[in-house]
Design a protein around this motif. Structure first.
Motif, short mmCIF file in Angstrom:
data_model
loop_
_atom_site.label_atom_id
_atom_site.label_comp_id
_atom_site.label_asym_id
_atom_site.label_seq_id
_atom_site.Cartn_x
_atom_site.Cartn_y
_atom_site.Cartn_z
N GLU A 37 71.79 47.51 20.00
CA GLU A 37 70.60 46.76 19.58
C GLU A 37 69.60 46.66 20.73
OE1 GLU A 37 72.13 43.06 18.02
OE2 GLU A 37 73.33 44.17 16.55
N GLY A 38 70.10 46.49 21.94
CA GLY A 38 69.24 46.45 23.12
C GLY A 38 68.49 47.76 23.29
N TYR A 39 69.22 48.86 23.14
CA TYR A 39 68.61 50.19 23.26
C TYR A 39 67.51 50.35 22.20
CZ TYR A 39 68.10 55.24 23.62
OH TYR A 39 67.59 56.50 23.78
N ASP A 40 67.80 49.89 21.00
CA ASP A 40 66.83 50.02 19.91
C ASP A 40 65.58 49.17 20.15
OD1 ASP A 40 68.46 51.80 18.61
OD2 ASP A 40 69.37 50.31 17.29
N ARG A 41 65.71 48.10 20.91
CA ARG A 41 64.52 47.29 21.22
C ARG A 41 63.57 48.05 22.15
NH1 ARG A 41 68.07 42.91 20.72
NH2 ARG A 41 68.66 42.83 22.92
N ALA A 92 71.77 43.29 27.30
CA ALA A 92 71.93 42.87 25.91
C ALA A 92 73.37 42.52 25.56
CB ALA A 92 71.41 43.97 24.97
N ALA A 93 74.33 43.11 26.30
CA ALA A 93 75.74 42.83 26.00
C ALA A 93 76.10 41.38 26.32
CB ALA A 93 76.64 43.80 26.77
N LEU A 94 75.27 40.70 27.09
CA LEU A 94 75.54 39.29 27.42
C LEU A 94 75.49 38.38 26.19
CD1 LEU A 94 73.69 38.86 30.85
CD2 LEU A 94 76.16 38.72 30.45
N SER A 95 74.90 38.88 25.11
CA SER A 95 74.85 38.03 23.91
C SER A 95 76.25 37.72 23.38
CB SER A 95 74.01 38.69 22.81
OG SER A 95 74.65 39.88 22.38
N THR A 96 77.23 38.52 23.79
CA THR A 96 78.61 38.26 23.32
C THR A 96 79.35 37.28 24.23
OG1 THR A 96 79.53 40.08 24.67
CG2 THR A 96 78.79 40.63 22.44
N GLY A 146 81.93 43.32 19.65
CA GLY A 146 80.48 43.20 19.47
C GLY A 146 79.65 43.65 20.67
N ALA A 147 80.31 43.89 21.81
CA ALA A 147 79.54 44.26 23.01
C ALA A 147 78.84 45.60 22.81
CB ALA A 147 80.44 44.29 24.23
N GLY A 160 61.38 49.54 25.15
CA GLY A 160 60.77 49.17 26.42
C GLY A 160 60.97 47.72 26.81
N GLN A 161 60.92 46.86 25.82
CA GLN A 161 61.07 45.43 26.09
C GLN A 161 62.42 45.12 26.74
OE1 GLN A 161 61.34 43.40 22.33
NE2 GLN A 161 62.27 41.61 23.31
N GLN A 162 63.46 45.86 26.35
CA GLN A 162 64.78 45.63 26.92
C GLN A 162 65.02 46.50 28.16
OE1 GLN A 162 67.27 43.23 25.59
NE2 GLN A 162 67.67 43.64 27.74
N ALA A 163 64.33 47.63 28.24
CA ALA A 163 64.50 48.51 29.41
C ALA A 163 63.90 47.86 30.66
CB ALA A 163 63.85 49.86 29.15
N TYR A 164 62.71 47.28 30.48
CA TYR A 164 62.01 46.64 31.61
C TYR A 164 61.99 45.13 31.39
CZ TYR A 164 60.24 51.09 33.35
OH TYR A 164 60.14 52.36 33.87
N THR A 165 62.80 44.42 32.12
CA THR A 165 62.77 42.95 32.03
C THR A 165 62.26 42.40 33.36
OG1 THR A 165 64.95 42.58 33.00
CG2 THR A 165 64.88 43.13 30.64
N GLU A 166 62.01 41.10 33.40
CA GLU A 166 61.80 40.49 34.71
C GLU A 166 62.97 40.89 35.60
OE1 GLU A 166 60.92 36.16 34.73
OE2 GLU A 166 60.58 36.39 32.60
N TYR A 167 62.74 40.89 36.91
CA TYR A 167 63.81 41.26 37.82
C TYR A 167 65.02 40.35 37.64
CZ TYR A 167 60.19 44.00 40.21
OH TYR A 167 59.18 44.88 40.52
N ARG A 168 64.77 39.08 37.33
CA ARG A 168 65.89 38.15 37.17
C ARG A 168 66.54 38.27 35.78
NH1 ARG A 168 63.97 32.27 38.34
NH2 ARG A 168 62.81 33.31 40.02
N GLY A 169 66.03 39.17 34.95
CA GLY A 169 66.63 39.41 33.64
C GLY A 169 65.76 38.93 32.50
N ASP A 170 66.03 39.44 31.32
CA ASP A 170 65.28 39.11 30.12
C ASP A 170 65.30 37.60 29.85
OD1 ASP A 170 64.15 40.13 27.39
OD2 ASP A 170 65.72 38.69 26.87
N ALA A 171 64.12 37.04 29.56
CA ALA A 171 63.99 35.59 29.41
C ALA A 171 64.83 35.05 28.24
CB ALA A 171 62.53 35.20 29.23
#
Lengths: 404, 404
Positions: free
Chosen positions: B64-68, B290-294, B57-58, B70-81
Motif C-alpha cells: 500500500e505504501g508503494y502504491d501511494r 508503511a510497514a509500521l502501521s502493523t 499484514g506487513a 511519491g508521497q510515501q517515497a519522499y517523507t520528512e527526514y524524521r518520517g511520514d507525519a
C-alpha cells in the motif's frame, strides 16, 4: 551555546530539500505582495516518482526478495553477495574499469548513505577536505560533522567550455598545503555541469601525485543529454589509488523510496565503510536490496526514452528562465537546473518561502550549495512536464513581483 | 599506522553478528579435533525470520505504501507525519508517558540507526559516556567513533535479585566526575536481564541530579517472560529532561528486513537527530515506513503466542546448558541467552569459529559485549525450536571436545 549546539546549528536542515513542511511561516504574511497564484503544486526540491515511475520490475523484484525470507532480510553488512556480483559486473561495464564484487563494492542506504560512509572513513578531526563550490549541500555539512576542515574549490559554470571543472590551480595549491581528501559530483549538483575529460584527467593526476583520496559522486552519470560525453574518474589513466565512486538508482531510475546506493573503489576504504555501516545502520534494508536486480538492466529503450523526456523539460525550462532574463546554465546531465535571481526586495530565502506559500512552488535556496550562490535557486525538473513549465512561469511572475 | 587505521581497527566487525561469512578460516584445520557434527545449520547471530515470520499484514502495508507513490517515497527526514502520529499514540500507551508525534519522535533505518543518531547528537571529542558492561556491542564502538571516552559501568547478572541493574555507586562516581551521557539496553543485550524498577528510578534520579543525557535501548521491551515486570525510564517520576528511548520492530516482530526503528524523547535531541539523519541517510526507506502501521497493532493473541513460543525455547536451552554445567543466566526478556564456557584449549574466538565450521552453529563471541565476558557466547534463540535445541546440544558436545 555549547559546542554541540553550535555544530548542529551549522547542520541546519530547515531549507534542506523535503523539509520545507516543517518551516514556521507565520511571519510571511507581512512580507507578501499581491494575490496567490493558482496552479498545480510542484515540489522541485526532489524528483516526482509519480511523474517518472520506478523502473519496470522493481516492485516484483522487491516481492521476490521478501519471499526469499531470512536470506534476503539478513545480508552481509556490505550487502547480499549475489546482488553485489550482478551489480559489480554491470558497473564495471558502465564505468569502463574492472571491479571485484567481494572486495570493492558496498550497498548502502541511499547514495547519501554512501557519501556519509565514504567521508566518515577518511575524515577525522582536522582533516582538510577540498569541497567544490557549488556542490551537493551535504558535502560541507559532512566535513563539518566529522570535525574536518572545508577547503573551498571554485567551480565556474554557465560559460561554454571544453574544460568544465573546478579551478585546478586552486586545487593544486590546496593539495600542496596538506588537503587529504577531495569530494565532488559530476554531473554537478546543482548546476548539471559535466566535468570534461581534461578536468577529470588532471584531477586524477593531481590526486595521485599528492596522495589525495577522491570521493566522486556520479549519481546522475546515466542521465546525459544529447551530444554530451562523460568521463569516469576511475577509468582515467592516472586514476589515484584511493578513490571511491558513488552511484545509486534513486534519481534517473526513480527508486528513491527504496533508499539504495552503492560505493565502489579502494578495497581498503570499502572495508572501513562496512565497519562504519555496522554501527550506523547495519545494512541497506534487506528486501530493498533485491530491487537492484533491475538496475542497469532496464528494458530496451527505457533509458533513452527517460533521457528524451527530461531533455524536453530541460529545454522548456531553460527557455522560460532565459526569456525572463534569468541567467541560467544549460544542464548537460542530471535533472537539476540552477537559475540566478535578479536583485529582489527580500532575501532569497524569504523569496523561496513566498514562492511556496503564494505560488505552490517549492525550490531549494542556492545558499544550500555554497556561500556564493545565495541568489540562485535549484530545481529538480524530474516532474510532470506540463506542471513543471507552468510552475516555472509562476516563478518568473513572482520574480517580477518582488524585483527590487 | 595512522590515526584512522587505528580507529577503524578498533571498529573491527569480523566477529560482528552476520559477518562470519567474511572470515578467513584457512588456518582452522590445524586446530580441529574430531569429525564434523551433522545437524541443521543454525545461525544464532540473529533471529530467523523464516522460523518467526514478519507480523501479519506487513507485506500488504508495504505494498500500500508503494502504491501511494511519491508521497510515501519522499517523507520528512524524521518520517511520514501520519505514520508518526499513529506510532506515537501507541508508544505513549505502551510506555505510560505522553508523546507528541510532531516534535518528539523520529523514524530511523533500524534501531541501529536510531542509536547512531542519538549518540552522534550528544557525543563530541572527549565526551565521557557511561557504557554498561556487558551491553550491545555497538555502544562502545559508537563512542569510540565519535571520539568520546567510554566510562565502563559494571552490570551484575545471573544472581536472582530484586535490584537488577548496573552498579549505581560506580555510576554516581562517573556522573560526579563529568560523565555527560549514559547508554544502556533493557532487557539487556546479551544477557536478557531486565532492569528493576528500583534501578530505573535511581538511574533517572541520578541523571536528573547530574544533568546527564540518557539513551535507553528498549528494543526487546515487548518480549517479557511470564512473571516479569518492566519499567520504562521515560515514565519514571524522576525522569531526566534529556532522555531518548529507542525501539523498533526488527526483533519480536521480525521486520528486520525492512530496517525500521524509532527514537523518541527530548524534542531538542530529536531535532538534532533529524539534522544528522539528513546527512547520514536522509530518511528511513519511504515504502518501508508503511510497514509500521502493523506495529503495536498486531492481531489479538499474536504477541502472547510469540512470547510463549520463545519462552519454551528459552526453557529448553537453559536446561541443556545448565545440565552441561555451563553457567547461564535465565533471560527475563528478549531472545538472547549468554552461557559461559569453561576453560578450553583454544581461545574463545577460535572456538566460535570451530563451532561454525565443525558443527554448523554460529554464535557471537562474548568479547563483542565487554572485555570481561570473553568466555561467554551469545545466542539469539529466535529460531526454529527443534533446530535450536539440537544446535545447543552440538555446542555442549563441542565444549566437551575442546575442554582444557
Amino acid at each position: 551555546m555549547d559546542a554541540l549546539d553550535k555544530k548542529f546549528m551549522e547542520l541546519g536542515a530547515d531549507s534542506a530539500p523535503g523539509q520545507e513542511v516543517r518551516q514556521d511561516n507565520s511571519a510571511l504574511a507581512a512580507l507578501t505582495r499581491g494575490e496567490n497564484i493558482d496552479g498545480v503544486p510542484v515540489d522541485f526540491s526532489h524528483g516526482d516518482v509519480d511523474a517518472f515511475a520506478p523502473t519496470p520490475g522493481a516492485l516484483e523484484a522487491w516481492q521476490e526478495g521478501y519471499d526469499r525470507g531470512g536470506q534476503q532480510a539478513y545480508t552481509e553488512y556490505r550487502g547480499d553477495a549475489d546482488i553485489r556480483n550482478d551489480v559489480a559486473a554491470r558497473i564495471a561495464t558502465f564505468t569502463g574499469a574492472p571491479l571485484t564484487a567481494d572486495q570493492e563494492l558496498i550497498i548502502t542506504p541511499g547514495t547519501q548513505g554512501a557519501l556519509f560512509l565514504a567521508l566518515g572513513s577518511v575524515v577525522e578531526v582536522g582533516t582538510k577536505v577540498a569541497v567544490v563550490e557549488p556542490d551537493y549541500f551535504a558535502n560541507r555539512k559532512l566535513v563539518r560533522f566529522f570535525n574536518g576542515e572545508v577547503v573551498p574549490i571554485p567551480l565556474t559554470y554557465g560559460a561554454a567550455s571544453d574544460n568544465n571543472g573546478p579551478d585546478l590551480n586552486v586545487l593544486e595549491t590546496a593539495f600542496k598545503a596538506g588537503t587529504r581528501v577531495m569530494v565532488f559530483s559530476t554531473p554537478n549538483n546543482p548546476t548539471g555541469l559535466i566535468y570534461s575529460k581534461s578536468a577529470i584527467d588532471q584531477i586524477a593526476e593531481l590526486a595521485s601525485r599528492y596522495d589525495v583520496t577522491v570521493i566522486v559522486d556520479q549519481l546522475y552519470s546515466r542521465l546525459l543529454y544529447e551530444g554530451e560525453t562523460y568521463c569516469h574518474l576511475r577509468a582515467s589513466a592516472s586514476c589515484p589509488e584511493n578513490i571511491i565512486t558513488i552511484m545509486g538508482p534513486s534519481k534517473t531510475e526513480s527508486l528513491s523510496g527504496f533508499r539504495l546506493g552503492v560505493a565502489f573503489g579502494s578495497a581498503k576504504l570499502i572495508e572501513r565503510m562496512e565497519k562504519l555501516q555496522a554501527i550506523v545502520s547495519l545494512r541497506a534494508a534487506g528486501y530493498n536490496q533485491a530491487a537492484l536486480s533491475t538496475w542497469f538492466n532496464e528494458p530496451d529503450g527505457w533509458l533513452a526514452n527517460r533521457i528524451a523526456q527530461h531533455q524536453a523539460i530541460r529545454d522548456d525550462l531553460l527557455k522560460v528562465f532565459r526569456d525572463a532574463g534569468l541567467e541560467t546554465a544549460a544542464p548537460q546531465g542530471g535533472s537539476y537546473i540552477f537559475p540566478k535571481l535578479p536583485p529582489l526586495i527580500h532575501e532569497p530565502e524569504v523569496f523561496t518561502r513566498l514562492l511556496r506559500s503564494q505560488a505552490n512552488v517549492t525550490v531549494t535556496p542556492g545558499a544550500e550549495f555554497s556561500p556564493h550562490t545565495v541568489n540562485s535557486i535549484r530545481l529538480n525538473f524530474s516532474q510532470d512536464h506540463k506542471a513543471a513549465v507552468a510552475a516555472a512561469h509562476r516563478i518568473v511572475e513572482m520574480v517580477e513581483r518582488y524585483r527590487a
